[in-house]
Design a protein around this motif. Structure first.
Motif, mmCIF file in Angstrom:
data_model
loop_
_atom_site.group_PDB
_atom_site.id
_atom_site.type_symbol
_atom_site.label_atom_id
_atom_site.label_comp_id
_atom_site.label_asym_id
_atom_site.label_seq_id
_atom_site.Cartn_x
_atom_site.Cartn_y
_atom_site.Cartn_z
ATOM 1 N N THR A 158 -8.342 4.978 -9.296
ATOM 2 C CA THR A 158 -9.173 3.879 -8.775
ATOM 3 C C THR A 158 -9.252 3.965 -7.249
ATOM 4 O O THR A 158 -8.283 4.388 -6.604
ATOM 5 C CB THR A 158 -8.599 2.510 -9.178
ATOM 6 N N PRO A 159 -10.378 3.544 -6.651
ATOM 7 C CA PRO A 159 -10.490 3.587 -5.189
ATOM 8 C C PRO A 159 -9.484 2.660 -4.501
ATOM 9 O O PRO A 159 -8.939 2.997 -3.460
ATOM 10 C CB PRO A 159 -11.926 3.119 -4.922
ATOM 11 N N LEU A 160 -9.257 1.487 -5.100
ATOM 12 C CA LEU A 160 -8.349 0.504 -4.529
ATOM 13 C C LEU A 160 -7.137 0.337 -5.440
ATOM 14 O O LEU A 160 -6.963 1.082 -6.403
ATOM 15 C CB LEU A 160 -9.090 -0.825 -4.342
ATOM 16 N N GLU A 161 -6.290 -0.632 -5.160
ATOM 17 C CA GLU A 161 -5.062 -0.850 -5.932
ATOM 18 C C GLU A 161 -5.401 -1.038 -7.408
ATOM 19 O O GLU A 161 -6.200 -1.891 -7.770
ATOM 20 C CB GLU A 161 -4.351 -2.094 -5.374
ATOM 21 N N PRO A 162 -4.817 -0.232 -8.310
ATOM 22 C CA PRO A 162 -5.280 -0.212 -9.701
ATOM 23 C C PRO A 162 -5.104 -1.525 -10.462
ATOM 24 O O PRO A 162 -5.994 -1.915 -11.220
ATOM 25 C CB PRO A 162 -4.482 0.919 -10.346
ATOM 26 N N SER A 163 -3.976 -2.211 -10.300
ATOM 27 C CA SER A 163 -3.777 -3.468 -11.041
ATOM 28 C C SER A 163 -4.868 -4.471 -10.722
ATOM 29 O O SER A 163 -5.393 -5.147 -11.613
ATOM 30 C CB SER A 163 -2.407 -4.076 -10.729
ATOM 31 N N GLN A 164 -5.239 -4.565 -9.454
ATOM 32 C CA GLN A 164 -6.298 -5.488 -9.052
ATOM 33 C C GLN A 164 -7.644 -5.042 -9.618
ATOM 34 O O GLN A 164 -8.439 -5.844 -10.098
ATOM 35 C CB GLN A 164 -6.383 -5.586 -7.526
ATOM 36 N N THR A 165 -7.874 -3.720 -9.586
ATOM 37 C CA THR A 165 -9.132 -3.163 -10.110
ATOM 38 C C THR A 165 -9.302 -3.511 -11.581
ATOM 39 O O THR A 165 -10.376 -3.944 -12.010
ATOM 40 C CB THR A 165 -9.142 -1.623 -9.936
ATOM 41 N N TYR A 166 -8.234 -3.343 -12.375
ATOM 42 C CA TYR A 166 -8.315 -3.596 -13.811
ATOM 43 C C TYR A 166 -8.285 -5.088 -14.137
ATOM 44 O O TYR A 166 -8.912 -5.526 -15.104
ATOM 45 C CB TYR A 166 -7.186 -2.877 -14.546
ATOM 46 N N SER A 167 -7.574 -5.856 -13.344
ATOM 47 C CA SER A 167 -7.538 -7.304 -13.572
ATOM 48 C C SER A 167 -8.896 -7.914 -13.283
ATOM 49 O O SER A 167 -9.369 -8.796 -14.002
ATOM 50 C CB SER A 167 -6.463 -7.948 -12.696
ATOM 51 N N ASP A 168 -9.548 -7.426 -12.198
ATOM 52 C CA ASP A 168 -10.874 -7.936 -11.830
ATOM 53 C C ASP A 168 -11.870 -7.708 -12.959
ATOM 54 O O ASP A 168 -12.614 -8.605 -13.344
ATOM 55 C CB ASP A 168 -11.386 -7.242 -10.558
#
Length: 474
Positions: A158-168
């Protein structure tokens, strides 16, 4: 770094978009999957996404008008996007944007942003690539997150932090696994751990969207890659617990059974080497789904799964319903193959009667070849001698069935005597007797009591009708 767009099949379109954007004083870039596949040398997708640091809807209208003033442009004001079809292509235009998400929704709040903001909101680095169509740097590749390196290393990141990417947007978890399966890439470890952590968030995604990604996994060259990842991350527990229920090996009195989950994945891979039929692959996925609820240990016999095909075929309907899959012919096709999946095996015997073969022909109809494809895929033994023996047995049954089919013509069975003809024979009005007699004719043909012949069927109906107390008209 520049990409040579001159050789591209859509070069003329890109020059038109570039020219219109220049006239409108707007920047414009190709972004996402088209750029990724272009770099990888894959077949060009039929959908192309364009990003502009301006109004995407205005640019879409202007480009469509330049190409053909009669083109219809669909506008989605909420997201600032517009799209139209041209020469078999789906062209989407969007204004560069930032996104933020509420906890219980995957619909973002959107505000105007730069190209860099737009690339940050992309799901994976390999999809955050952009190619400029601006006059001053036409063809320049813009890769802020080292997506090209990830393509080279076959990595999903992911371009950014993965947990945030998937939670979003939890659908991105399905997409990560889909890309791993279809591109034969690996999900970077931090990203994989984040999917495990956020797996429960998949519940806020509509089942229709989940199934779009799931079916792409099912259609990949080796579906077990994606299915294993779905299981390992915990996503499959939320999507199809009936499958994960097949996991594990139990032992009683020193007797074990095979792990039916991993067996199922092998069967799906086996069948995928021989067919691109999505629903035949689904039949392979669900062929043993009835084994978990029917599993039983019987003294002096061992583990049994009695009636698992019948129960499994009934489960297909509820699974399709819950997963929002088609409930018409496709579901019934999968049901039929699951129900019949063990029948050919039972016919591998010199003493098998013609009536048993006729019944299989009748029940499978035009799907007999697909049933045999499924049965052969179900051979997962690693013993080459056993594997060869099973395959020869199936070929033997196929020959026997062909002989019966040529003789008795029961595939796609049509009764040699119709309900109307039966009514005329006895001067009857529509009623239950007609159905009874038609069923008796069918059973007599399948049992070999009469041949699939009109005269024989008529004489048989007269005899059976008399036993029911009916009087023939002549």
């Amino acid at each position: 770094m520049k990409i040579n767009l001159i050789q591209n099949i859509n070069f003329k379109l890109f020059k038109q978009v570039s020219e219109v954007a220049h006239q409108n004083n707007q920047s414009v870039y190709i972004v996402g999957g088209y750029v990724r596949d272009l770099w990888m040398g894959r077949k060009a997708p039929t959908d192309i996404d364009f990003v502009t640091e301006g109004n995407g809807m205005d640019l879409a209208r202007a480009v469509a008008n330049e190409i053909n003033p009669k083109l219809k442009v669909s506008v989605f004001k909420t997201y600032g996007t517009a799209m139209f079809r041209h020469n078999g292509l789906d062209l989407e235009f969007v204004g560069a944007r930032k996104e933020s998400y509420a906890e219980h929704s995957r619909k973002p709040d959107v505000e105007t942003g730069t190209l860099e903001d737009d690339q940050k909101r992309r799901d994976f680095t390999i999809n955050a690539l952009a190619v400029s169509l601006n006059k001053e740097n036409f063809g320049e590749l813009i890769d802020p997150f080292e997506g090209i390196a990830d393509i080279s290393d076959k990595i999903i990141r992911t371009p950014l932090e993965p947990s945030q990417t998937y939670s979003d947007d939890p659908l991105r978890m399905m997409r990560a696994i889909r890309f791993a399966s279809t591109l034969n890439f690996e999900i970077e470890n931090e990203s994989l751990q984040a999917i495990k952590l956020e797996a429960g968030r998949i519940k806020i995604v509509s089942m229709e969207r989940i199934m779009v990604e799931f079916n792409k996994i099912m259609l990949s060259e080796k579906p077990s890659v994606g299915l294993k990842l779905l299981a390992d991350t915990g996503l499959l527990d939320y999507i199809m617990p009936e499958l994960t229920a097949l996991k594990g090996i139990e032992e009683v009195e020193g007797q074990t059974h095979k792990d039916n989950f991993w067996h199922t994945l092998e069967v799906v891979d086996n069948i995928s080497r021989n067919t691109d039929n999505l629903w035949l692959r689904w039949a392979a996925l669900l062929h043993d789904v009835g084994k978990a609820p029917t599993k039983k240990f019987v003294e002096k016999i061992g583990w049994t799964f009695h009636g698992h095909e019948f129960l499994g075929s009934k489960m297909v309907k509820s699974i399709f319903q819950r997963l929002k899959l088609p409930m018409g012919p496709d579901m019934k096709y999968v049901q039929k193959l699951v129900k019949l999946s063990s029948r050919p095996i039972a016919l591998i015997d010199d003493g098998t009667s013609d009536s048993a073969l006729r019944r299989l022909l009748f029940d499978s109809g035009e799907d007999l070849e697909d049933l045999f494809t499924l049965c052969k895929a179900d051979i997962t033994t690693k013993n080459s001698h056993k594997q060869e023996k099973f395959k020869k047995n199936f070929e033997y049954v196929a020959v026997k069935i062909k002989e019966v089919e040529e003789k008795d013509q029961v595939r796609n069975f049509q009764p040699p005597i119709t309900g109307e003809e039966i009514m005329a024979l006895f001067n009857l009005k529509p009623g239950r007797e007609i159905g009874i007699l038609k069923e008796k004719v069918k059973e007599a043909i399948l049992e070999g009591e009469i041949t699939n012949d009109k005269t024989e069927a008529r004489n048989f109906v007269i005899t059976q009708g008399k036993e029911l107390g009916l009087v023939p008209t002549a």
